[in-house]
Enzyme design. Structure first.
Site, short mmCIF file in Angstrom:
data_model
loop_
_atom_site.label_atom_id
_atom_site.label_comp_id
_atom_site.label_asym_id
_atom_site.label_seq_id
_atom_site.Cartn_x
_atom_site.Cartn_y
_atom_site.Cartn_z
N ASP A 35 -28.75 -44.38 79.42
CA ASP A 35 -29.75 -43.18 79.92
C ASP A 35 -29.46 -42.57 81.19
O ASP A 35 -29.52 -41.41 81.34
CB ASP A 35 -31.14 -43.79 79.77
CG ASP A 35 -31.58 -44.26 78.64
OD1 ASP A 35 -30.91 -44.11 77.52
OD2 ASP A 35 -32.84 -44.88 78.61
N GLU A 37 -26.36 -42.30 82.46
CA GLU A 37 -25.11 -41.08 82.26
C GLU A 37 -25.85 -39.89 81.57
O GLU A 37 -25.39 -38.79 81.82
CB GLU A 37 -24.13 -41.97 81.41
CG GLU A 37 -23.14 -42.76 82.12
CD GLU A 37 -22.24 -43.58 81.32
OE1 GLU A 37 -21.36 -43.64 81.57
OE2 GLU A 37 -23.02 -44.12 80.41
N TYR A 38 -26.94 -40.15 80.64
CA TYR A 38 -27.31 -38.95 80.04
C TYR A 38 -28.07 -37.91 81.08
O TYR A 38 -27.81 -36.87 80.96
CB TYR A 38 -28.40 -39.38 78.86
CG TYR A 38 -28.84 -38.04 78.16
CD1 TYR A 38 -28.15 -37.90 76.97
CD2 TYR A 38 -29.99 -37.47 78.33
CE1 TYR A 38 -28.68 -36.57 76.29
CE2 TYR A 38 -30.60 -36.46 77.48
CZ TYR A 38 -30.15 -36.21 76.42
OH TYR A 38 -30.50 -35.17 75.72
N ASP A 39 -28.98 -38.74 81.89
CA ASP A 39 -29.68 -37.99 82.71
C ASP A 39 -28.50 -37.34 83.76
O ASP A 39 -29.00 -36.19 84.30
CB ASP A 39 -30.52 -38.98 83.89
CG ASP A 39 -31.72 -39.37 83.09
OD1 ASP A 39 -31.80 -39.11 81.85
OD2 ASP A 39 -32.19 -40.68 83.31
N SER A 84 -47.61 -30.17 47.85
CA SER A 84 -48.21 -31.43 47.97
C SER A 84 -47.87 -32.36 46.87
O SER A 84 -46.85 -32.11 45.86
CB SER A 84 -49.63 -31.15 48.22
OG SER A 84 -50.22 -32.23 48.31
N LEU A 85 -48.32 -33.70 47.06
CA LEU A 85 -47.95 -34.69 45.83
C LEU A 85 -49.10 -35.18 45.24
O LEU A 85 -50.21 -35.33 45.85
CB LEU A 85 -47.26 -35.60 46.74
CG LEU A 85 -45.97 -35.79 47.44
CD1 LEU A 85 -45.58 -36.72 48.02
CD2 LEU A 85 -44.81 -35.34 46.23
N ARG A 139 -47.34 -27.31 57.74
CA ARG A 139 -47.40 -26.97 56.24
C ARG A 139 -48.61 -25.87 56.06
O ARG A 139 -48.22 -25.14 54.96
CB ARG A 139 -47.64 -28.10 55.59
CG ARG A 139 -48.01 -28.00 53.92
CD ARG A 139 -47.88 -29.32 53.44
NE ARG A 139 -48.35 -29.03 51.91
CZ ARG A 139 -49.45 -28.87 51.33
NH1 ARG A 139 -50.67 -29.06 52.32
NH2 ARG A 139 -49.78 -28.65 50.18
N GLU A 175 -41.58 -35.38 58.28
CA GLU A 175 -42.88 -35.61 58.58
C GLU A 175 -42.86 -35.82 60.30
O GLU A 175 -42.00 -36.92 60.71
CB GLU A 175 -43.21 -36.89 57.94
CG GLU A 175 -44.99 -37.28 58.06
CD GLU A 175 -45.52 -36.45 57.32
OE1 GLU A 175 -45.19 -35.65 56.49
OE2 GLU A 175 -46.75 -36.94 57.09
N LYS A 317 -50.21 -44.40 46.35
CA LYS A 317 -50.86 -44.91 47.48
C LYS A 317 -51.16 -46.13 47.96
O LYS A 317 -51.39 -47.07 46.87
CB LYS A 317 -52.25 -44.27 47.47
CG LYS A 317 -52.42 -42.86 47.65
CD LYS A 317 -52.21 -42.29 48.84
CE LYS A 317 -53.01 -41.24 49.34
NZ LYS A 317 -52.88 -40.77 50.75
N CYS A 411 -73.92 -49.83 85.68
CA CYS A 411 -72.67 -50.42 85.41
C CYS A 411 -72.95 -52.04 84.86
O CYS A 411 -73.41 -52.52 85.58
CB CYS A 411 -71.60 -50.60 86.56
SG CYS A 411 -70.24 -51.44 86.26
N CYS A 414 -71.33 -54.17 87.83
CA CYS A 414 -71.58 -54.35 89.25
C CYS A 414 -72.65 -53.50 89.55
O CYS A 414 -73.45 -53.41 90.74
CB CYS A 414 -70.53 -53.50 90.03
SG CYS A 414 -70.55 -51.74 89.93
N CYS A 429 -68.82 -45.68 85.67
CA CYS A 429 -69.19 -46.45 86.92
C CYS A 429 -69.00 -45.74 88.07
O CYS A 429 -67.57 -45.35 88.12
CB CYS A 429 -68.87 -47.81 86.92
SG CYS A 429 -68.99 -48.68 88.31
N CYS A 434 -66.79 -52.22 92.43
CA CYS A 434 -66.81 -52.92 91.02
C CYS A 434 -65.68 -53.83 90.72
O CYS A 434 -64.65 -53.35 90.60
CB CYS A 434 -66.99 -51.76 89.84
SG CYS A 434 -67.07 -52.55 88.21
S1 IVH Z 1 -42.26 -35.09 49.79
C1 IVH Z 1 -42.63 -31.65 47.13
N1 IVH Z 1 -41.78 -37.10 50.92
O1 IVH Z 1 -47.27 -36.55 52.01
C2 IVH Z 1 -42.49 -32.81 47.89
N2 IVH Z 1 -43.82 -36.32 51.55
O2 IVH Z 1 -48.86 -35.63 49.96
C3 IVH Z 1 -43.58 -32.98 49.01
N3 IVH Z 1 -45.09 -37.35 53.29
O3 IVH Z 1 -47.33 -32.85 52.83
C4 IVH Z 1 -43.51 -33.87 50.00
N4 IVH Z 1 -43.63 -38.94 53.68
O4 IVH Z 1 -46.82 -34.69 54.79
C5 IVH Z 1 -42.42 -36.57 50.74
N5 IVH Z 1 -41.20 -39.21 52.20
C6 IVH Z 1 -42.05 -38.20 51.86
C7 IVH Z 1 -42.93 -38.12 52.74
C8 IVH Z 1 -44.00 -37.20 52.40
C9 IVH Z 1 -44.72 -38.47 53.88
C10 IVH Z 1 -46.25 -36.70 53.19
C11 IVH Z 1 -46.19 -35.10 53.53
C12 IVH Z 1 -46.69 -34.53 52.40
C13 IVH Z 1 -47.68 -35.19 51.87
C14 IVH Z 1 -47.94 -34.98 50.44
#
Ligand code: IVH
Length: 674
Positions: A35, A37-39, A84-85, A139, A175, A317, A411, A414, A429, A434
């Site tokens: 770190d 050296e980086y600094d 989304s998923l 997003r 993410e 999930k 408080c 105290c 407080c 205290c």
């Molecule tokens: S793929 C078309 N991969 O989950 C694919 N999403 O409900 C879209 N997320 O909005 C997302 N880890 O915020 C993907 N390994 C992962 C993920 C991921 C977290 C979140 C992401 C997305 C939400 C989907």
């Protein structure tokens, strides 16, 4: 002015080195330099850029500290929608997903999947052109998001520049999240300072990413893991999800490759699910499920997408870590600044393997939001913080005997008065003596930025309190050598050293004493202003609310906390004892130029060369004063781009208007005059 070639080369070389070491550290997790050296490299870069500001560009490694605040977030359209998923909640759902894909393909052949962890943070898109970060956005609704480029640049794990072989155009999705340990530290710090704590790492991430002031984001421990693509212009694009992740890492991006697993069919996916679920509690970050993706890009393309979700992926999930129990009572914790945090005492309950007996109630805003009462049946959830949260009250199970949670007026430790400023969520407080505040207060008082009593750290503060030798900061000044001998591991030399350190702190500047007293909202900078304005403690004590508020930079918040300090008898006693035991702070005003004495400056518009407070500081150092509004008394208006009403008013009144560069020139001349 032409820039010397050596400087240009040196600058380019340093940028390259810093980008490279950043990549090794964040993306590959294999740092090659320390770190320090980086600094050192960073310091060399900063020096060159200070002398030759023309060399600074937004992707220079020096720019991670955060630029000046924005007034709002620009909307930004994604080239390709950010989908989304769909969710699966059971084994059956997953098997049904696999069967659906096979039906769609009209084939019974096994499908290869990639299993990834579902990180619980905020999805962002990063756009790189010719390897340079162009912009970052959230997003949003999937079509249009909010631009968060300035904030993204402060995140060390987001490369500002990719490796040389990266595609011409790369839109990458990932993410942004916060690991658990820094998240807990952040909450602890906020709890100590009486700020609102975040309920979970996702909220902390979202709050940090949506900061209008990137300098705040820069201090938040954010990181990223990339998992997907938007548009890509490459001669040799990846052909599968796994290959893509590997390439992203080669190109310089951070990918949690070690946590992904290939599954040859849906049975292996189910095995992976069990494995990830079992790992969940030992990971350094929060995950809320597993994402299953068809590995082959060709197959993904064939399957296509529905309106908001792809057909080729699904999120499995994890069950929430929740349980129902009873809120038996509430206790109050008192921090250094006097912040009082309510903590729920729960009937002990097992929440996915861990016995939970207390939960954070955060503050009275949160208590109101939940509508929770003592005796309620509540749902508790373990979500990142060491202390679990109450997420819901089971209203249907109320008996009618539940009692509201009282906000303390004195408080609990105290008995000093407790105040809650308007708009604040935390009661405090006000008692300097205290005991609960004492330990942390003593450490703060002795710390380097305050009275700087060398050697008086954790160990001795704790012992002094335990033996009962110290009850407030003033007691430090009546300690004798014999007193010190009562402490463990204390010899003659050490005792003398500590006594000498305490003795020499008696004449520290007044601003250090004010800061050391830990008055809420009073940092060193403000303490200096108070010293300059009021000259001594007595002057400050006698100041009315109006006089305080009129003082530059002292708003109603600061005024109220100073008034509360002097309104408390305990505090007055401590201050008078400090005086009695020979604490005579140096009230001479810290050295300051006089070239701009009496001159009043107003700043307006979007300042690009310095921040508003920096500009104000520069004026004050030269003896001038900064004000918030333009009047006949104003001597100079410093106007940046986008200046509006203040500029027209200044023009009407004939006030001299300067640009940022002219202002810096004026300051330079003023400092040369001194
Ligand atoms: S793929 C078309 N991969 O989950 C694919 N999403 O409900 C879209 N997320 O909005 C997302 N880890 O915020 C993907 N390994 C992962 C993920 C991921 C977290 C979140 C992401 C997305 C939400 C989907």
């Amino acid at each position: 002015m032409t820039i010397p070639k050596e400087s240009l080369n040196k600058h380019a070389e340093l940028c390259l080195q810093l980008h490279h070491h950043n990549y090794l550290y964040h993306s590959l997790n294999t740092p090659q330099i320390s770190d320090t050296e980086y600094d050192q490299l960073m310091r060399q870069l900063l020096e060159i850029e200070r002398d030759l500001p023309e060399l600074v560009n937004p992707n220079s490694p020096s720019q991670r500290v955060g630029s000046s605040p924005e007034s709002g977030f620009r909307q930004i359209a994604h080239n390709r929608p950010m989908l989304s998923l769909e969710n699966a909640f059971s084994t059956e759902d997953l098997r049904e997903f696999d069967a659906r894909l096979k039906r769609f393909m009209g084939s019974d052949e096994s499908i290869e999947y990639l299993c990834e962890m579902k990180l619980d943070g905020v999805a962002v898109e990063l756009v790189y052109q010719q390897g340079q970060l162009q912009h970052a956005s959230t997003r949003g609704d999937g079509q249009v998001g909010e631009e968060v480029t300035a904030n993204a640049r402060t995140i060390g794990a987001i490369p500002l520049q990719l490796q040389a072989d990266a595609p011409q155009l790369l839109e990458v999705r990932g993410e942004v999240y916060m690991e658990l340990s820094p998240f807990r530290q952040l909450n602890e710090q906020r709890r100590d300072e009486g700020e609102k704590t975040f309920a979970n790492p996702r909220n902390a991430t979202a709050g940090s990413l949506r900061q209008l002031d990137p300098r705040i984001t820069a201090n938040r421990p954010l990181t990223i893991s990339c998992y997907g693509l938007g548009e890509i212009h490459s001669v040799n694009p990846p052909t599968s999800q796994l290959e893509m992740l590997q390439k992203l890492r080669e190109w310089g991006l951070r990918v949690n490759l070690e946590t992904v697993a290939l599954a040859r069919d849906i049975d292996e996916v189910l095995e992976q699910y069990q494995k990830m679920l079992a790992k969940r509690d030992s990971l350094p970050f929060e995950i809320d499920g597993m994402v299953v993706k068809v590995n082959s890009f060709a197959l993904q393309q064939e399957l296509g997408e529905k309106s908001r979700t792809p057909r080729w992926a699904i999120a499995c999930k994890f069950p929430p870590r929740q349980a129902e129990t009873i809120l038996e009572s509430v206790r109050f914790q008192v921090g250094r600044t006097g912040a009082i945090t309510p903590v729920a005492n729960l009937r002990p309950i097992n929440v996915s393997g861990v016995t939970v007996s207390s939960a954070s109630l955060h503050n009275w805003d949160e208590i109101e939001r939940l509508g929770v009462r003592i005796g309620d049946r509540v749902i508790v959830e373990r979500a990142g913080d060491v202390i679990p949260d109450i997420v819901k009250v089971v209203l249907e199970k109320r008996s009618g005997d539940e009692q509201p949670i009282p906000e303390p007026t004195i408080c609990p430790v105290c008995s000093s008065p407790v105040t809650r400023g308007s708009g604040e969520v935390v009661p405090r407080c006000q008692g300097l003596a205290c005991p609960a505040r004492l330990k942390e207060s003593l450490k703060h008082f002795a710390s380097r930025g305050a009275m700087d009593i060398e050697g008086l750290g954790d160990r001795f503060v704790e012992q002094l309190l335990k033996v009962g030798l110290v009850h407030n900061v003033a007691d430090l000044y009546r300690l004798t050598k014999e007193d010190f001998f009562r402490l463990e591991r204390m010899g003659d030399v050490l005792a003398e050293k500590l006594l000498a350190a305490i003795d020499s702190s008696r004449t520290q500047p007044l601003e250090r004493l004010l800061f050391g007293l830990g008055i809420r909202h009073v940092g060193v900078h403000l303490a200096k202003i108070l010293n300059r304005r009021f000259g001594n403690l007595e002057g400050l004590r006698q100041a009315s609310r109006e006089t305080l508020i009129e003082t530059h930079e002292v708003g109603p918040q600061v005024a109220d906390s100073l008034l509360a300090l002097f309104a408390d008898d305990h505090n007055l006693e401590v201050l008078s004892q400090l005086e009695k035991f020979g604490v005579q702070p140096d009230t001479s005003i810290s050295p300051q130029g006089a070239a701009l004495a009496g001159k009043i400056f107003v700043f307006t518009g979007k300042l690009e060369r310095f921040s508003r407070s920096e500009g104000e500081g520069l004026v004050e150092i030269q003896g001038g004063r900064a004000s918030g509004s333009v009047s006949k008394k104003t001597d100079f208006l410093i106007a940046g781009p986008g200046a509006g009403s203040k500029l027209s008013k200044a023009e009407q009144l004939g006030v001299k208007v300067l640009g940022e560069d002219e202002f810096l020139q004026l300051i330079k001349e003023a400092s040369e005059e001194d």
